[in-house]
Design a protein around this motif. Structure first.
Motif, PDB file in Angstrom:
ATOM      1  N   ALA A 139       1.467  -1.132  -0.148  1.00 60.35           N
ATOM      2  CA  ALA A 139      -0.011  -0.256  -0.148  1.00 60.35           C
ATOM      3  C   ALA A 139       0.707   1.319   0.058  1.00 60.35           C
ATOM      4  O   ALA A 139       0.709   1.590  -0.404  1.00 60.35           O
ATOM      5  CB  ALA A 139      -0.855   0.086   1.138  1.00 60.35           C
ATOM      6  N   ARG A 140       1.638   1.405   0.610  1.00 61.22           N
ATOM      7  CA  ARG A 140       2.958   2.274   1.397  1.00 61.22           C
ATOM      8  C   ARG A 140       3.451   2.369  -0.976  1.00 61.22           C
ATOM      9  O   ARG A 140       3.469   3.159  -1.258  1.00 61.22           O
ATOM     10  CB  ARG A 140       3.902   2.065   2.461  1.00 61.22           C
ATOM     11  N   PHE A 141       3.921   1.215  -1.079  1.00 66.49           N
ATOM     12  CA  PHE A 141       4.486   1.144  -2.641  1.00 66.49           C
ATOM     13  C   PHE A 141       3.962   1.929  -3.413  1.00 66.49           C
ATOM     14  O   PHE A 141       4.195   2.845  -4.724  1.00 66.49           O
ATOM     15  CB  PHE A 141       4.630  -0.092  -2.760  1.00 66.49           C
ATOM     16  N   ALA A 142       3.142   1.420  -3.855  1.00 65.70           N
ATOM     17  CA  ALA A 142       1.034   2.581  -4.481  1.00 65.70           C
ATOM     18  C   ALA A 142       1.362   3.538  -4.134  1.00 65.70           C
ATOM     19  O   ALA A 142       0.904   4.410  -5.699  1.00 65.70           O
ATOM     20  CB  ALA A 142       0.217   1.499  -4.817  1.00 65.70           C
ATOM     21  N   GLU A 143       1.463   4.305  -3.489  1.00 62.82           N
ATOM     22  CA  GLU A 143       1.414   5.572  -2.760  1.00 62.82           C
ATOM     23  C   GLU A 143       2.108   6.570  -3.110  1.00 62.82           C
ATOM     24  O   GLU A 143       1.737   7.736  -3.606  1.00 62.82           O
ATOM     25  CB  GLU A 143       1.075   5.875  -0.632  1.00 62.82           C
ATOM     26  N   ILE A 144       3.423   6.364  -2.512  1.00 58.90           N
ATOM     27  CA  ILE A 144       4.898   7.126  -3.278  1.00 58.90           C
ATOM     28  C   ILE A 144       4.498   6.480  -4.735  1.00 58.90           C
ATOM     29  O   ILE A 144       4.928   8.228  -5.612  1.00 58.90           O
ATOM     30  CB  ILE A 144       5.557   6.352  -2.130  1.00 58.90           C
ATOM     31  N   THR A 145       4.415   5.687  -5.458  1.00 54.39           N
ATOM     32  CA  THR A 145       4.167   5.927  -7.019  1.00 54.39           C
ATOM     33  C   THR A 145       3.122   6.385  -7.102  1.00 54.39           C
ATOM     34  O   THR A 145       3.698   7.447  -8.723  1.00 54.39           O
ATOM     35  CB  THR A 145       3.693   4.333  -7.415  1.00 54.39           C
ATOM     36  N   ARG A 146       2.069   6.637  -6.563  1.00 53.97           N
ATOM     37  CA  ARG A 146       0.619   7.625  -7.182  1.00 53.97           C
ATOM     38  C   ARG A 146       1.512   9.068  -7.239  1.00 53.97           C
ATOM     39  O   ARG A 146       1.340  10.253  -7.904  1.00 53.97           O
ATOM     40  CB  ARG A 146      -0.159   7.047  -6.491  1.00 53.97           C
ATOM     41  N   ARG A 147       1.574   9.262  -6.343  1.00 53.60           N
ATOM     42  CA  ARG A 147       2.590  10.815  -5.454  1.00 53.60           C
ATOM     43  C   ARG A 147       3.640  11.000  -6.658  1.00 53.60           C
ATOM     44  O   ARG A 147       3.354  12.553  -7.094  1.00 53.60           O
ATOM     45  CB  ARG A 147       3.167  10.520  -3.803  1.00 53.60           C
ATOM     46  N   GLU A 148       4.652   9.769  -6.617  1.00 53.12           N
ATOM     47  CA  GLU A 148       5.869  10.879  -7.371  1.00 53.12           C
ATOM     48  C   GLU A 148       5.716  10.692  -8.400  1.00 53.12           C
ATOM     49  O   GLU A 148       6.465  11.278  -9.404  1.00 53.12           O
ATOM     50  CB  GLU A 148       6.774  10.131  -6.734  1.00 53.12           C
ATOM     51  N   LEU A 149       5.055   9.777  -9.102  1.00 50.59           N
ATOM     52  CA  LEU A 149       4.577   9.141 -11.065  1.00 50.59           C
ATOM     53  C   LEU A 149       3.692   9.581 -11.591  1.00 50.59           C
ATOM     54  O   LEU A 149       3.682   9.869 -12.952  1.00 50.59           O
ATOM     55  CB  LEU A 149       5.500   7.864 -11.458  1.00 50.59           C
ATOM     56  N   GLY A 150       2.402   9.994 -10.734  1.00 51.75           N
ATOM     57  CA  GLY A 150       1.246  10.468 -11.480  1.00 51.75           C
ATOM     58  C   GLY A 150       0.719   8.363 -12.037  1.00 51.75           C
ATOM     59  O   GLY A 150      -0.384   9.166 -12.594  1.00 51.75           O
ATOM     60  N   ALA A 151       0.942   7.612 -10.850  1.00 49.07           N
ATOM     61  CA  ALA A 151       0.887   6.376 -11.748  1.00 49.07           C
ATOM     62  C   ALA A 151      -0.151   5.835 -10.552  1.00 49.07           C
ATOM     63  O   ALA A 151       0.607   5.153  -9.779  1.00 49.07           O
ATOM     64  CB  ALA A 151       1.938   5.574 -11.968  1.00 49.07           C
ATOM     65  N   ASP A 152      -1.148   5.000 -11.003  1.00 45.84           N
ATOM     66  CA  ASP A 152      -2.174   4.607 -10.111  1.00 45.84           C
ATOM     67  C   ASP A 152      -2.559   3.251 -10.855  1.00 45.84           C
ATOM     68  O   ASP A 152      -3.917   3.031 -11.311  1.00 45.84           O
ATOM     69  CB  ASP A 152      -3.930   5.823  -9.818  1.00 45.84           C
ATOM     70  N   GLU A 153      -2.471   2.619 -10.474  1.00 40.19           N
ATOM     71  CA  GLU A 153      -2.508   0.986 -11.376  1.00 40.19           C
ATOM     72  C   GLU A 153      -2.650  -0.150 -10.570  1.00 40.19           C
ATOM     73  O   GLU A 153      -2.512  -1.585 -10.327  1.00 40.19           O
ATOM     74  CB  GLU A 153      -0.872   1.190 -12.062  1.00 40.19           C
ATOM     75  N   ALA A 154      -2.309   0.194  -9.413  1.00 45.27           N
ATOM     76  CA  ALA A 154      -2.456  -0.359  -8.160  1.00 45.27           C
ATOM     77  C   ALA A 154      -3.785  -1.395  -8.389  1.00 45.27           C
ATOM     78  O   ALA A 154      -4.006  -3.048  -8.265  1.00 45.27           O
ATOM     79  CB  ALA A 154      -3.407  -0.138  -6.500  1.00 45.27           C
ATOM     80  N   ASP A 155      -5.289  -0.600  -8.676  1.00 47.88           N
ATOM     81  CA  ASP A 155      -6.479  -1.619  -9.008  1.00 47.88           C
ATOM     82  C   ASP A 155      -6.307  -2.342  -9.997  1.00 47.88           C
ATOM     83  O   ASP A 155      -7.399  -3.115 -10.647  1.00 47.88           O
ATOM     84  CB  ASP A 155      -7.952  -0.836  -8.613  1.00 47.88           C
ATOM     85  N   ARG A 156      -5.611  -2.564 -11.233  1.00 53.45           N
ATOM     86  CA  ARG A 156      -5.775  -2.756 -12.535  1.00 53.45           C
ATOM     87  C   ARG A 156      -5.590  -4.119 -12.721  1.00 53.45           C
ATOM     88  O   ARG A 156      -5.126  -4.997 -11.521  1.00 53.45           O
ATOM     89  CB  ARG A 156      -4.106  -2.091 -13.481  1.00 53.45           C
ATOM     90  N   ARG A 157      -6.252  -5.049 -13.212  1.00 45.74           N
ATOM     91  CA  ARG A 157      -6.304  -6.387 -13.873  1.00 45.74           C
ATOM     92  C   ARG A 157      -4.514  -7.082 -13.951  1.00 45.74           C
ATOM     93  O   ARG A 157      -3.867  -6.728 -14.418  1.00 45.74           O
ATOM     94  CB  ARG A 157      -7.562  -6.557 -14.340  1.00 45.74           C
ATOM     95  N   GLY A 158      -3.555  -7.887 -12.903  1.00 50.44           N
ATOM     96  CA  GLY A 158      -2.728  -8.162 -13.216  1.00 50.44           C
ATOM     97  C   GLY A 158      -2.303  -7.304 -12.267  1.00 50.44           C
ATOM     98  O   GLY A 158      -0.784  -7.907 -12.098  1.00 50.44           O
ATOM     99  N   ALA A 159      -2.146  -6.674 -11.436  1.00 51.23           N
ATOM    100  CA  ALA A 159      -0.934  -5.625 -10.439  1.00 51.23           C
ATOM    101  C   ALA A 159      -0.657  -5.989 -10.133  1.00 51.23           C
ATOM    102  O   ALA A 159       0.834  -6.725  -9.509  1.00 51.23           O
ATOM    103  CB  ALA A 159      -2.155  -4.069 -10.120  1.00 51.23           C
ATOM    104  N   GLY A 160      -1.846  -7.801  -9.131  1.00 55.30           N
ATOM    105  CA  GLY A 160      -0.995  -8.048  -8.360  1.00 55.30           C
ATOM    106  C   GLY A 160      -0.239  -9.599  -8.593  1.00 55.30           C
ATOM    107  O   GLY A 160      -0.016 -10.444  -6.933  1.00 55.30           O
TER     108      GLY A 160
END
Length: 391
Positions: free
Chosen positions: A236-257
């Motif tokens: 969750a922290r990884f997804a948060e920092i990625t979204r904040r710094e890269l603008g990439a919001d991919e955690a909910d994408r199919r296959g992200a897990g």
């Protein structure tokens, strides 16, 4: 596509049989399963050409399947899931490399059974090292198979191996593993090696939540409830920092897990596409052309169950054969799904070794000879005539 396969099929008459199984996990590789089925079919019907094409869906055995199809096997020393050096392979042909996460970062690379420590600290670093080696060897396109991973690090190790830096609040690099991601404060991607990447996966889980990488798969990698919570927090922290710094919001994408979250890293940092692994592998094998004119396709895997219906190899093979109007027979060590339901997914008939030998231990230890016997029965039942669809 596969030059050797193209040359072979030119001299074949209408009515050949294709043997396209995945591995029987814990028992036989896909190559071995194909060899035993082919031997039984040829013994029963030496007049009918049989073409063995081992397949995989991105997990264990993907590299072996590609090598059997004519790719070259390349080997190198990389980091294993807990940091020890392992010799791992990838497959290469022309400018395409097929990298299998399980080769470098898989459960089979752990020394002993997975436990709480390995669940927290296992890393995908070795998989990134394989990709870097493939690029250095001339690869301009990477097919990355996800499955069988020991790690739940969101692909952090893979990114580090490709030149990214994951830093804590003091600017220090994070140690390996998913648990360390809880301390992530900054991601430096200036040195990140980027290469066209296609992810081959058999699952469509998101990164987080009850269907996510930690909660669904980490228990199979040695994690107890505390470890699952720590890994979930790290992702969750990884997804948060990625979204904040890269603008990439991919955690909910199919296959992200997929692959312990490696799918997330591929999507967010490498602009990858994720597709069903068996579809990609069949394309690389030029299966659509090879299946044309076949009498029947024999596919299968160790266990045919409900999960087989959603993205695993046998159903992918059946769908491809359906397009060519070629009927499909499936074999397995055990069949745990209704045969009528399988017909809806394009499988005309299904046979299990446990139908012949009810003791699963005997099925595993004697799988090869049992498969040959089963193939003789398939030949007797289905190669005297062309199968007629009834669904």
């Amino acid at each position: 596509m596969i030059r050797g396969r193209t040359a072979l099929r030119k001299g074949w008459q209408e009515g050949h049989v294709i043997v396209a199984p995945a591995e029987f996990a814990g028992s036989l590789s896909a190559v071995q399963v194909a060899a035993h089925l082919t031997a039984g079919l040829r013994r029963a019907r030496p007049d009918i050409p049989v073409l063995p094409i081992p397949v995989a869906d991105g997990g264990d055995g993907t590299v072996d399947a590609m090598v059997a199809a004519g790719f070259s096997r390349m080997q190198t020393n990389v980091s294993g899931p807990v940091g020890d050096s392992v010799v791992a392979s990838f497959a290469m042909r022309a400018e395409t490399a097929v990298v299998e996460l399980a080769e470098a970062s898989g459960l089979r690379r752990l020394r002993g059974r997975p436990d709480a420590a390995s669940a927290l600290y296992s890393t995908s670093t070795g998989t990134g090292e394989l990709i870097r080696t493939a690029v250095a060897g001339g690869a301009r396109r990477i097919v990355l198979g996800l499955g069988g991973s020991a790690c739940t690090d969101g692909g952090a190790g893979l990114l580090t191996a490709l030149g990214a830096r994951l830093l804590d609040a003091h600017g220090h690099p994070l140690p390996p593993g998913g648990a360390a991601l809880r301390r992530l404060a900054h991601i430096d991607t200036r040195g990140l090696l980027r290469v066209p990447l296609v992810v081959a996966s058999a699952v469509d889980n998101p990164l987080l939540g009850r269907r996510g990488a930690a909660q669904v798969y980490a228990p199979f990698k040695g994690a107890g409830p505390r470890e699952v919570d720590a890994l979930e927090a790290g992702l969750a922290r990884f997804a948060e920092i990625t979204r904040r710094e890269l603008g990439a919001d991919e955690a909910d994408r199919r296959g992200a897990g997929a692959g312990g979250g490696v799918g997330f890293a591929a999507l967010a940092f490498l602009d990858a596409t994720i597709r069903p692994g068996i579809e990609i592998i069949l394309e690389e094998l030029d299966f659509g052309a090879v299946v044309a004119g076949a009498r029947v396709v024999v596919t299968g895997e160790g266990a045919l169950d409900e999960q087989s219906l959603y993205g695993r190899a046998p159903i992918g093979v059946a769908r491809a054969a359906w397009k060519a109007e070629v009927p499909v027979v499936a074999v397995s060590q055990r069949c745990e799904v209704d045969r009528d339901l399988l017909r809806r997914f394009g499988v005309e008939a299904a046979f299990a070794l446990t139908d012949m030998e009810p003791d699963p231990r005997v099925c595993a230890s004697q799988a090869g000879s049992l498969l040959e016997q089963l193939a003789v029965g398939i030949a007797d039942a289905h190669l005297g005539r062309r199968l007629i669809r009834n669904y």
